[in-house]
Motif scaffolding. Structure first.
Motif, PDB file in Angstrom:
ATOM      1  N   SER A 174      17.717   6.928  -3.082  1.00 31.46           N
ATOM      2  CA  SER A 174      18.907   6.560  -3.845  1.00 31.46           C
ATOM      3  C   SER A 174      19.736   7.781  -4.178  1.00 31.46           C
ATOM      4  O   SER A 174      19.205   8.804  -4.646  1.00 31.46           O
ATOM      5  CB  SER A 174      18.501   5.835  -5.132  1.00 31.46           C
ATOM      6  OG  SER A 174      19.631   5.650  -5.966  1.00 31.46           O
ATOM      7  N   ALA A 175      21.041   7.711  -3.942  1.00 32.88           N
ATOM      8  CA  ALA A 175      21.935   8.813  -4.305  1.00 32.88           C
ATOM      9  C   ALA A 175      22.124   8.885  -5.810  1.00 32.88           C
ATOM     10  O   ALA A 175      22.584   9.910  -6.332  1.00 32.88           O
ATOM     11  CB  ALA A 175      23.291   8.606  -3.624  1.00 32.88           C
ATOM     12  N   ALA A 198       7.862  -3.289  -0.503  1.00 35.24           N
ATOM     13  CA  ALA A 198       8.885  -4.028   0.247  1.00 35.24           C
ATOM     14  C   ALA A 198       8.873  -5.508  -0.119  1.00 35.24           C
ATOM     15  O   ALA A 198       9.934  -6.135  -0.241  1.00 35.24           O
ATOM     16  CB  ALA A 198       8.653  -3.854   1.750  1.00 35.24           C
ATOM     17  N   GLN A 199       7.650  -6.067  -0.306  1.00 37.95           N
ATOM     18  CA  GLN A 199       7.581  -7.477  -0.698  1.00 37.95           C
ATOM     19  C   GLN A 199       8.196  -7.695  -2.085  1.00 37.95           C
ATOM     20  O   GLN A 199       8.902  -8.672  -2.321  1.00 37.95           O
ATOM     21  CB  GLN A 199       6.134  -7.969  -0.694  1.00 37.95           C
ATOM     22  CG  GLN A 199       5.585  -8.247   0.703  1.00 37.95           C
ATOM     23  CD  GLN A 199       4.959  -7.001   1.307  1.00 37.95           C
ATOM     24  OE1 GLN A 199       4.160  -6.320   0.679  1.00 37.95           O
ATOM     25  NE2 GLN A 199       5.324  -6.702   2.548  1.00 37.95           N
ATOM     26  N   TYR A 200       7.907  -6.762  -3.007  1.00 36.85           N
ATOM     27  CA  TYR A 200       8.495  -6.872  -4.350  1.00 36.85           C
ATOM     28  C   TYR A 200      10.029  -6.863  -4.268  1.00 36.85           C
ATOM     29  O   TYR A 200      10.714  -7.662  -4.931  1.00 36.85           O
ATOM     30  CB  TYR A 200       8.047  -5.706  -5.232  1.00 36.85           C
ATOM     31  CG  TYR A 200       6.565  -5.598  -5.478  1.00 36.85           C
ATOM     32  CD1 TYR A 200       5.697  -6.658  -5.210  1.00 36.85           C
ATOM     33  CD2 TYR A 200       6.015  -4.413  -5.996  1.00 36.85           C
ATOM     34  CE1 TYR A 200       4.337  -6.545  -5.448  1.00 36.85           C
ATOM     35  CE2 TYR A 200       4.659  -4.293  -6.234  1.00 36.85           C
ATOM     36  CZ  TYR A 200       3.817  -5.357  -5.951  1.00 36.85           C
ATOM     37  OH  TYR A 200       2.472  -5.241  -6.187  1.00 36.85           O
ATOM     38  N   ILE A 201      10.544  -5.923  -3.473  1.00 37.14           N
ATOM     39  CA  ILE A 201      12.004  -5.798  -3.362  1.00 37.14           C
ATOM     40  C   ILE A 201      12.608  -7.075  -2.768  1.00 37.14           C
ATOM     41  O   ILE A 201      13.633  -7.582  -3.249  1.00 37.14           O
ATOM     42  CB  ILE A 201      12.362  -4.577  -2.503  1.00 37.14           C
ATOM     43  CG1 ILE A 201      11.961  -3.301  -3.238  1.00 37.14           C
ATOM     44  CG2 ILE A 201      13.858  -4.559  -2.174  1.00 37.14           C
ATOM     45  CD1 ILE A 201      12.082  -2.058  -2.388  1.00 37.14           C
ATOM     46  N   ALA A 202      11.979  -7.608  -1.699  1.00 34.45           N
ATOM     47  CA  ALA A 202      12.509  -8.817  -1.049  1.00 34.45           C
ATOM     48  C   ALA A 202      12.543  -9.991  -2.020  1.00 34.45           C
ATOM     49  O   ALA A 202      13.534 -10.726  -2.093  1.00 34.45           O
ATOM     50  CB  ALA A 202      11.661  -9.149   0.179  1.00 34.45           C
ATOM     51  N   VAL A 203      11.447 -10.156  -2.782  1.00 37.17           N
ATOM     52  CA  VAL A 203      11.398 -11.266  -3.745  1.00 37.17           C
ATOM     53  C   VAL A 203      12.448 -11.059  -4.838  1.00 37.17           C
ATOM     54  O   VAL A 203      13.149 -11.994  -5.260  1.00 37.17           O
ATOM     55  CB  VAL A 203       9.985 -11.389  -4.350  1.00 37.17           C
ATOM     56  CG1 VAL A 203       9.981 -12.406  -5.492  1.00 37.17           C
ATOM     57  CG2 VAL A 203       8.976 -11.806  -3.276  1.00 37.17           C
ATOM     58  N   GLY A 204      12.595  -9.836  -5.296  1.00 37.51           N
ATOM     59  CA  GLY A 204      13.592  -9.550  -6.324  1.00 37.51           C
ATOM     60  C   GLY A 204      15.007  -9.800  -5.830  1.00 37.51           C
ATOM     61  O   GLY A 204      15.849 -10.357  -6.548  1.00 37.51           O
ATOM     62  N   THR A 261      12.987   5.725  -4.398  1.00 34.90           N
ATOM     63  CA  THR A 261      12.903   5.660  -2.943  1.00 34.90           C
ATOM     64  C   THR A 261      12.422   4.285  -2.505  1.00 34.90           C
ATOM     65  O   THR A 261      11.496   3.715  -3.105  1.00 34.90           O
ATOM     66  CB  THR A 261      11.938   6.725  -2.406  1.00 34.90           C
ATOM     67  OG1 THR A 261      12.410   8.022  -2.789  1.00 34.90           O
ATOM     68  CG2 THR A 261      11.824   6.658  -0.889  1.00 34.90           C
ATOM     69  N   LEU A 262      13.066   3.740  -1.443  1.00 36.96           N
ATOM     70  CA  LEU A 262      12.638   2.467  -0.861  1.00 36.96           C
ATOM     71  C   LEU A 262      11.877   2.750   0.415  1.00 36.96           C
ATOM     72  O   LEU A 262      12.329   3.531   1.258  1.00 36.96           O
ATOM     73  CB  LEU A 262      13.854   1.570  -0.546  1.00 36.96           C
ATOM     74  CG  LEU A 262      14.743   1.169  -1.724  1.00 36.96           C
ATOM     75  CD1 LEU A 262      15.852   0.250  -1.229  1.00 36.96           C
ATOM     76  CD2 LEU A 262      13.932   0.487  -2.811  1.00 36.96           C
ATOM     77  N   SER A 263      10.728   2.107   0.534  1.00 38.55           N
ATOM     78  CA  SER A 263       9.897   2.330   1.716  1.00 38.55           C
ATOM     79  C   SER A 263       9.256   1.015   2.121  1.00 38.55           C
ATOM     80  O   SER A 263       9.030   0.124   1.297  1.00 38.55           O
ATOM     81  CB  SER A 263       8.818   3.369   1.417  1.00 38.55           C
ATOM     82  OG  SER A 263       7.902   3.451   2.476  1.00 38.55           O
TER      83      SER A 263
END
Length: 833
Positions: free
Chosen positions: A152-153, A166-172, A158-160
């Motif tokens: 993130s700027a 990744a599953q948490y991010i997708a669900v969110g 950091t996204l990995s």
């Protein structure tokens, strides 16, 4: 500021709340690793299905381009992760690129049919897939490229794709996407998209450009699909062309249909379907396309609206509460109010037309119309059917379609004809339609609110006041399909008044209303007069029209033929002639003996369309071998009576009695020919419908062709569209003769014809009567009917006002009186005595 109700906010919170619960379960290890991956993938597909689902449900566009938008997001993420791009840059790039291409596709396809849009989006996907395969330095070609990490700027982390992050991010992301859609649902964005989809012409009249809404809807939908692509790259950890095939486009449409288009829960169902369908197919030992086909066919047969709408209907049935409606004061009939006195001659001139003409190809629908309207003045436009009244209103509204408008129109000192239809709403012009063109997928309240680009508390309060004033406050949350005809009319009026126009254009507002509703409408018009609104109104209910009008302009064949005050205009011979027709010489009619039998009889016939009474208490006998004219102004009930006489429309009450062997045929208003078929094929279609074929068909065709004038017999292979209006009318009558009817009913035989063609059509109908056929003419012109019929029946507002023989010297006077106000002189005298 925009208003979000508590109930809408509660619905919006459900998505993030469900996502947070699911993330906690993933974190607690409630799912095994392979199932956790599937949950993340289902979240990705939920966002993707949501993008297609809302585009179809809100904007009415089915897209095959979404695999390409999906791929854009995925490749932006994967390429950016290997070239040091920040998370914010990847998201902005994916969203911007997807939205730009989406806006292009939506704008380009908006002017064309759904098939064109499907082909356009199909071509876009095919080109995109080819680019993915060939642009190897960016996409890796068939080999694909890995997804690494994104920083993130803004220092947000950091996204990995490693681990369960990744599953948490997708669900969110899925939860947030559902929340955004839930918040947008009650807003102007969805309302205007739905309005543009459901009725483009009415949408233009309230300032909504369908092309702009299509481009906006596609842009937003493509942006959602691109975000789904970014999350796909995170969840999968590798991006290749395989997932973005045309098969995915078909599966997306199937998922939308299965879940329920336009619904948020349907997107969740569709996402789960796309994720677990392959696993389900493998577990039952069948190929995935077979399972998907069976599921889709089952859904279409038993759940045609989708799973989510079905569950919603079940929930409403369980929670339904019956309520009793009590009429509000605005609904109660009152005496018709007194109109405000006409404005002074020095009042501001709001609208001026100078020699305005409208042509459609070679047809001149309006010719050299000049008129003016001052602020606070109500101008009524009258004339028979086909006089050009609605064309004039469409020219004022900018809704003439393919017509060419010439002349000058000044509105508030500026040129009106140069402005777009959508701009005319903004400059202060409100419009209603003859058939109350409401938006069926919006509630009553939303039909009024959709006129606004942004909806504030003030707008909602104003809309509630408008609905209260027209007696619709108690149905504000219902849909137009649940309303009566009169309520539709009132809703159309409330929508026209939503932005307090300076010029209000009303197209037949009184038609089909009962006495209480007409009084309610009259009160609304008087209120507009009090606030200085100019009103231009057309209608065939002359009593109610003249009660609110200050001046009247009469049209016939597209030209002005008279102008004056309401109490004087009908004394103008040209105006009376336009309605009643020229008397002319009475032709020689077939002789009737006094004991002729009845060809058809109506006893106590009544008919209503959705609560609107079209006929009331009609008792009528059609003598065999006679020519009977059913006369009345537009909306009097002639066409309904003709269909009941024909037997194609059963009456609501009463009965139709005919001889069991009677054959009847109806020539409908407008002729209803098959324009692309030849003259011979039009006749053959009628024969097939009557069960005639083989040698009998050839004989009947030859016999009917002999009845046609030579110029038509010589062109039997020419398409019907190539005939003149009069020739089409003769062909329509000939088509009806193919069934060899005993009773022939012709609706508006002279509509749109030149005087010479009218004479020819009537001469041919007279010849049929001389040959023994019973003929019923449904006519606007009393004069034409009087010269051609044994008996004339005058209808007024669905009832028989007077009937008699035109040979009676006193009949014409009685019939003229009844034509306009429903009572003849004898009836008036009896009532007064």
């Amino acid at each position: 500021m925009s208003v979000v109700s508590r109930s809408n906010l509660a619905r919006a919170v459900l998505g993030p709340l469900a996502a947070a619960t699911l993330i906690l379960m993933l974190h607690a290890g409630a799912f095994p690793p392979y199932q956790a991956y599937s949950v993340g993938l289902a979240a990705v597909y939920t966002v993707l299905v949501l993008s297609v689902n809302l585009l179809a449900g809100w904007a009415g566009i089915w897209s095959i381009a979404h695999p390409a938008f999906f791929a854009m997001g995925a490749y932006f993420a994967a390429y950016g992760s290997t070239h040091g791009w920040s998370t914010e840059l990847v998201l902005l790039g994916a969203i911007g690129c997807g939205a730009a291409f989406g806006a292009f596709l939506g704008g380009a396809g908006a002017r064309f049919s759904m098939l064109y849009v499907a082909l356009l989006t199909l071509a876009f996907t095919m080109v995109s897939l080819e680019v993915m395969g060939q642009w190897t330095n960016v996409t890796g070609g068939d080999q694909g490229i890995p997804m690494e990490k994104l920083d993130s700027a803004l220092g947000l982390g950091t996204l990995s794709s490693a681990g369960t992050q990744a599953q948490y991010i997708a669900v969110g992301v899925a939860g947030i996407a559902l929340a955004v859609a839930a918040l947008a649902r009650p807003g102007a964005l969805r309302m205007r998209m739905v309005a543009a989809k459901s009725h483009p012409m009415a949408a233009r009249s309230v300032g909504i450009a369908p092309e702009a809404q299509s481009a906006l809807a596609f842009a937003v939908s493509a942006a959602f699909a691109a975000v789904a692509g970014v999350t796909l790259a995170l969840v999968v950890g590798f991006v290749s062309p395989d997932p973005f095939s045309l098969a995915l486009a078909i599966s997306l449409i199937a998922a939308c249909v299965l879940g329920g288009q336009g619904t948020l829960l349907g997107a969740v169902v569709g996402g789960a379907y796309l994720t677990w369908a392959p696993t389900a197919a493998e577990s039952v030992g069948v190929h995935q396309p077979i399972l998907q086909g069976v599921v889709l066919i089952t859904a279409l047969l038993f759940l045609p609206g989708g799973v989510a709408p079905f569950l919603g209907r079940m929930a409403r049935r369980l929670l339904r509460r019956t309520t009793t409606h009590r009429p509000t004061p605005a609904e109660l009939p009152e005496e018709t109010p007194q109109k405000v006195p006409a404005p002074a001659a020095t009042a501001r001139e709001l609208l001026r037309l100078d020699e305005v003409s409208v042509t459609f190809g070679g047809l001149r629908a309006l010719e050299d119309v000049s008129m003016s309207v001052r602020a606070g003045e109500t101008l009524a436009i009258i004339g028979p059917n086909g006089a050009g009244k609605t064309t004039l209103l469409n020219a004022l509204s900018g809704l003439v379609g393919g017509g060419r408008v010439a002349g000058s129109a000044q509105y508030g000192g500026t040129s009106l004809l140069k402005s777009r239809a959508t701009a005319r709403r903004r400059i202060g012009i409100g419009r209603t339609f003859q058939h109350a063109e409401t938006f069926p997928e919006l509630t009553v309240l939303e039909n009024v609110l959709c006129t606004r680009r942004r909806i504030t508390a003030h707008h909602r309060a104003r809309a509630a006041e408008l609905l209260e004033s027209v007696g619709l406050a108690y149905v504000a949350d219902r849909f137009p399909a649940e309303l009566s005809f009169g309520q539709h009319k009132r809703l159309d009026l409330a929508r026209a008044l939503a932005e307090e126009p300076e010029l209000l254009i009303l197209d037949e507002p009184f038609g089909g209303l009962d006495a209480g509703e007409r009084n309610l409408l009259a009160r609304q018009i008087v209120r507009q007069q009090e606030r200085g609104t100019a009103v231009v109104i057309i209608d065939h209910v002359l009593d109610d029209l003249f009660a609110v009008a200050h001046r009247v302009l009469a049209l016939d064949f597209g030209r002005p033929i008279g102008e004056g005050e309401p109490g004087e205009i009908l004394d103008d011979p040209r105006v009376r002639s336009s309605y009643l027709g020229e008397g002319g010489a009475r032709g020689e009619l077939p002789r009737r003996d006094g004991a002729e039998s009845a060809a058809a009889r109506l006893e106590g016939v009544e008919h209503a369309y959705g609560g609107v009474t079209a006929l009331r208490g009609v008792d009528l006998t059609i003598a065999q071998g006679s020519i009977v004219g059913i006369v009345g102004a537009n909306g009097a009930g002639k066409s309904t009576l003709g269909r009941i006489l024909h037997g194609s429309l059963p009456p609501t009450r009463g009965r139709r009695a005919v001889d069991g062997s009677l054959r009847s045929a109806l020539v409908p208003e407008g002729r209803a020919l098959f324009k692309t078929l030849s003259l011979r094929e039009n006749l053959e279609v009628a024969a097939y419908a009557a069960g005639i074929k083989g040698a009998e068909l050839r004989a009947r065709l030859a016999e009917t062709a002999e009845w046609l004038p030579p110029r038509l017999r010589e062109r039997m292979g020419v398409p019907a569209a190539g005939l003149s209006g009069g020739e089409q009318q003769i062909l329509a009558i000939a088509r009806a003769l193919m069934a060899q009817p005993d009773l022939l009913i012709v609706d508006e035989p002279a509509l749109g014809l030149s005087p010479a063609m009218v004479d020819e059509v009537y001469a041919r109908l007279g010849r049929l009567a001389h040959e023994g056929m019973t003929v019923v003419l449904l006519e606007q012109s009393l004069g034409r009917a009087a010269t051609a019929c044994h008996e004339v029946v005058v209808l007024h507002e669905g009832g028989i006002a007077v009937r008699g023989e035109p040979s009676d010297p006193l009949f014409r006077t009685r019939a003229e009186q009844a034509y306009f106000d429903g009572q003849d002189d004898a009836s008036v005298a009896a009532a007064q005595g």
